[in-house]
Design a protein around this motif. Structure first.
Motif, PDB file in Angstrom:
ATOM      1  N   ALA A 143     -23.091  19.284  34.131  1.00  0.00           N
ATOM      2  CA  ALA A 143     -23.354  18.845  32.762  1.00  0.00           C
ATOM      3  C   ALA A 143     -22.053  18.742  31.983  1.00  0.00           C
ATOM      4  N   ILE A 144     -22.097  17.965  30.917  1.00  0.00           N
ATOM      5  CA  ILE A 144     -20.993  17.860  29.970  1.00  0.00           C
ATOM      6  C   ILE A 144     -21.600  17.964  28.582  1.00  0.00           C
ATOM      7  N   THR A 145     -21.100  18.890  27.793  1.00  0.00           N
ATOM      8  CA  THR A 145     -21.497  18.999  26.392  1.00  0.00           C
ATOM      9  C   THR A 145     -20.281  18.592  25.576  1.00  0.00           C
ATOM     10  N   PHE A 146     -20.509  17.749  24.562  1.00  0.00           N
ATOM     11  CA  PHE A 146     -19.379  17.256  23.781  1.00  0.00           C
ATOM     12  C   PHE A 146     -19.754  17.120  22.320  1.00  0.00           C
ATOM     13  N   SER A 147     -18.733  17.172  21.475  1.00  0.00           N
ATOM     14  CA  SER A 147     -18.890  17.015  20.031  1.00  0.00           C
ATOM     15  C   SER A 147     -17.718  16.200  19.522  1.00  0.00           C
ATOM     16  N   THR A 148     -17.983  15.402  18.512  1.00  0.00           N
ATOM     17  CA  THR A 148     -16.908  14.637  17.885  1.00  0.00           C
ATOM     18  C   THR A 148     -17.362  14.157  16.523  1.00  0.00           C
ATOM     19  N   SER A 149     -16.401  13.750  15.748  1.00  0.00           N
ATOM     20  CA  SER A 149     -16.673  13.178  14.435  1.00  0.00           C
ATOM     21  C   SER A 149     -15.606  12.118  14.195  1.00  0.00           C
ATOM     22  N   PHE A 150     -16.026  10.978  13.676  1.00  0.00           N
ATOM     23  CA  PHE A 150     -15.054   9.924  13.387  1.00  0.00           C
ATOM     24  C   PHE A 150     -15.527   9.093  12.205  1.00  0.00           C
ATOM     25  N   GLU A 151     -14.583   8.395  11.627  1.00  0.00           N
ATOM     26  CA  GLU A 151     -14.830   7.615  10.416  1.00  0.00           C
ATOM     27  C   GLU A 151     -14.566   6.135  10.688  1.00  0.00           C
ATOM     28  N   LEU A 152     -15.401   5.291  10.130  1.00  0.00           N
ATOM     29  CA  LEU A 152     -15.208   3.845  10.190  1.00  0.00           C
ATOM     30  C   LEU A 152     -15.339   3.282   8.785  1.00  0.00           C
ATOM     31  N   MET A 153     -14.671   2.175   8.559  1.00  0.00           N
ATOM     32  CA  MET A 153     -14.780   1.473   7.276  1.00  0.00           C
ATOM     33  C   MET A 153     -15.482   0.138   7.514  1.00  0.00           C
ATOM     34  N   LEU A 154     -16.467  -0.150   6.685  1.00  0.00           N
ATOM     35  CA  LEU A 154     -17.201  -1.416   6.808  1.00  0.00           C
ATOM     36  C   LEU A 154     -16.253  -2.614   6.734  1.00  0.00           C
ATOM     37  N   GLN A 155     -15.249  -2.527   5.866  1.00  0.00           N
ATOM     38  CA  GLN A 155     -14.314  -3.631   5.689  1.00  0.00           C
ATOM     39  C   GLN A 155     -13.473  -3.877   6.942  1.00  0.00           C
ATOM     40  N   ASP A 156     -13.068  -2.795   7.623  1.00  0.00           N
ATOM     41  CA  ASP A 156     -12.246  -2.925   8.829  1.00  0.00           C
ATOM     42  C   ASP A 156     -13.010  -3.614   9.953  1.00  0.00           C
ATOM     43  N   LEU A 157     -14.302  -3.356  10.025  1.00  0.00           N
ATOM     44  CA  LEU A 157     -15.116  -3.958  11.073  1.00  0.00           C
ATOM     45  C   LEU A 157     -15.588  -5.362  10.719  1.00  0.00           C
ATOM     46  N   ARG A 158     -15.476  -5.700   9.436  1.00  0.00           N
ATOM     47  CA  ARG A 158     -15.984  -6.990   8.933  1.00  0.00           C
ATOM     48  C   ARG A 158     -17.487  -7.126   9.202  1.00  0.00           C
ATOM     49  N   LEU A 159     -18.195  -6.032   8.970  1.00  0.00           N
ATOM     50  CA  LEU A 159     -19.644  -6.048   9.137  1.00  0.00           C
ATOM     51  C   LEU A 159     -20.288  -6.781   7.971  1.00  0.00           C
ATOM     52  N   ARG A 160     -21.415  -7.403   8.258  1.00  0.00           N
ATOM     53  CA  ARG A 160     -22.192  -8.040   7.208  1.00  0.00           C
ATOM     54  C   ARG A 160     -23.073  -6.975   6.568  1.00  0.00           C
ATOM     55  N   VAL A 161     -22.972  -6.847   5.273  1.00  0.00           N
ATOM     56  CA  VAL A 161     -23.752  -5.859   4.532  1.00  0.00           C
ATOM     57  C   VAL A 161     -24.595  -6.610   3.503  1.00  0.00           C
ATOM     58  N   PRO A 162     -25.892  -6.301   3.433  1.00  0.00           N
ATOM     59  CA  PRO A 162     -26.731  -6.957   2.423  1.00  0.00           C
ATOM     60  C   PRO A 162     -26.168  -6.750   1.016  1.00  0.00           C
ATOM     61  N   ALA A 163     -26.274  -7.766   0.189  1.00  0.00           N
ATOM     62  CA  ALA A 163     -25.686  -7.757  -1.154  1.00  0.00           C
ATOM     63  C   ALA A 163     -26.181  -6.592  -2.010  1.00  0.00           C
ATOM     64  N   ARG A 164     -27.424  -6.174  -1.827  1.00  0.00           N
ATOM     65  CA  ARG A 164     -27.961  -5.102  -2.677  1.00  0.00           C
ATOM     66  C   ARG A 164     -27.269  -3.758  -2.424  1.00  0.00           C
ATOM     67  N   GLY A 171     -17.973   1.836   1.519  1.00  0.00           N
ATOM     68  CA  GLY A 171     -17.580   1.248   2.803  1.00  0.00           C
ATOM     69  C   GLY A 171     -17.228   2.271   3.859  1.00  0.00           C
ATOM     70  N   ARG A 172     -17.122   3.522   3.485  1.00  0.00           N
ATOM     71  CA  ARG A 172     -16.767   4.587   4.435  1.00  0.00           C
ATOM     72  C   ARG A 172     -18.031   5.097   5.129  1.00  0.00           C
ATOM     73  N   MET A 173     -17.968   5.161   6.466  1.00  0.00           N
ATOM     74  CA  MET A 173     -19.066   5.703   7.271  1.00  0.00           C
ATOM     75  C   MET A 173     -18.514   6.838   8.124  1.00  0.00           C
ATOM     76  N   LEU A 174     -19.217   7.958   8.148  1.00  0.00           N
ATOM     77  CA  LEU A 174     -18.809   9.102   8.952  1.00  0.00           C
ATOM     78  C   LEU A 174     -19.874   9.342  10.011  1.00  0.00           C
ATOM     79  N   PHE A 175     -19.458   9.344  11.281  1.00  0.00           N
ATOM     80  CA  PHE A 175     -20.346   9.562  12.418  1.00  0.00           C
ATOM     81  C   PHE A 175     -20.064  10.954  12.973  1.00  0.00           C
ATOM     82  N   THR A 176     -21.111  11.734  13.195  1.00  0.00           N
ATOM     83  CA  THR A 176     -20.957  13.072  13.734  1.00  0.00           C
ATOM     84  C   THR A 176     -21.913  13.259  14.907  1.00  0.00           C
TER      85      THR A 176
END
Length: 187
Positions: A143-164, A171-176
């Motif tokens: 088995a492998i157990t792992f943990s991590t946390s990282f941050e992404l910016m919507l602007q850096d990825l050029r993701l489409r975000v609904p106007a509302r 624009g900051r997203m934190l994944f844990t």
């Protein structure tokens, strides 16, 4: 002659994918992930305990697969449909993350937890972001157990975000990922 070869060819074409599926490492279920979307006034938190994890020995990567529909609000201030709208779950129903994890490097020193800088590939809305982040591994024999946390910016990825949501989010997203586990159930 053609009447004889055609059924044989069909049989061979059907047998190859079946063989490939049998050699794939199965996913380990019930792993958790939290995604926090930073807002102008508050943070919108979503979590899931239904992330799938498997280790691919050929690529030496951990594969994490999370259906977006399984991300639920972690508090009352997070709108239920926000994460599905932002990740365009109707078109891109899954969040896919690959983490480089050479098993011989993880198991090389000792059986204690260790943090390694690993290359991570995140696929959101069909856009792949590559980065190097610290990942904490707890190895075991099967088995492998792992943990991590990282941050992404919507602007850096050029993701489409609904106007509302554009005025509500920074624009900051934190994944844990906390104590996700892959277990080799074949042995």
């Amino acid at each position: 002659m053609i009447k004889f070869l055609l059924p044989v060819l069909c049989f061979l074409l059907m047998a190859v994918p079946v063989q490939a599926q049998q050699n794939r490492t199965p996913y380990t279920a019930n792993n958790s992930m939290q995604i926090s979307l930073e807002g102008a006034r508050s943070t919108y938190d979503f979590q899931s305990i239904k992330m799938l994890v498997r280790y691919d020995q050929n690529t030496r990567k951990i594969e994490c697969l999370l259906p977006i529909e399984n991300l639920l609000p972690a508090n009352d201030s997070s709108p239920v449909a926000m994460v599905q709208d932002i990740f365009f779950a109707s078109r891109y129903p899954e969040l896919y993350i690959e983490i480089e994890a050479p098993i011989e490097q993880i198991n090389a020193r000792n059986r204690n937890r260790q943090t390694l800088n690993s290359r991570v590939f995140v696929n959101i809305q069909g856009i792949i972001k590559e980065m190097v982040i610290p990942v904490t591994f707890t190895p075991d024999r099967n088995a492998i157990t792992f943990s991590t946390s990282f941050e992404l910016m919507l602007q850096d990825l050029r993701l489409r975000v609904p106007a509302r949501y554009t005025s509500r989010l920074t624009g900051r997203m934190l994944f844990t990922i906390h104590s996700a586990r892959w277990a080799d159930l074949r042995n």
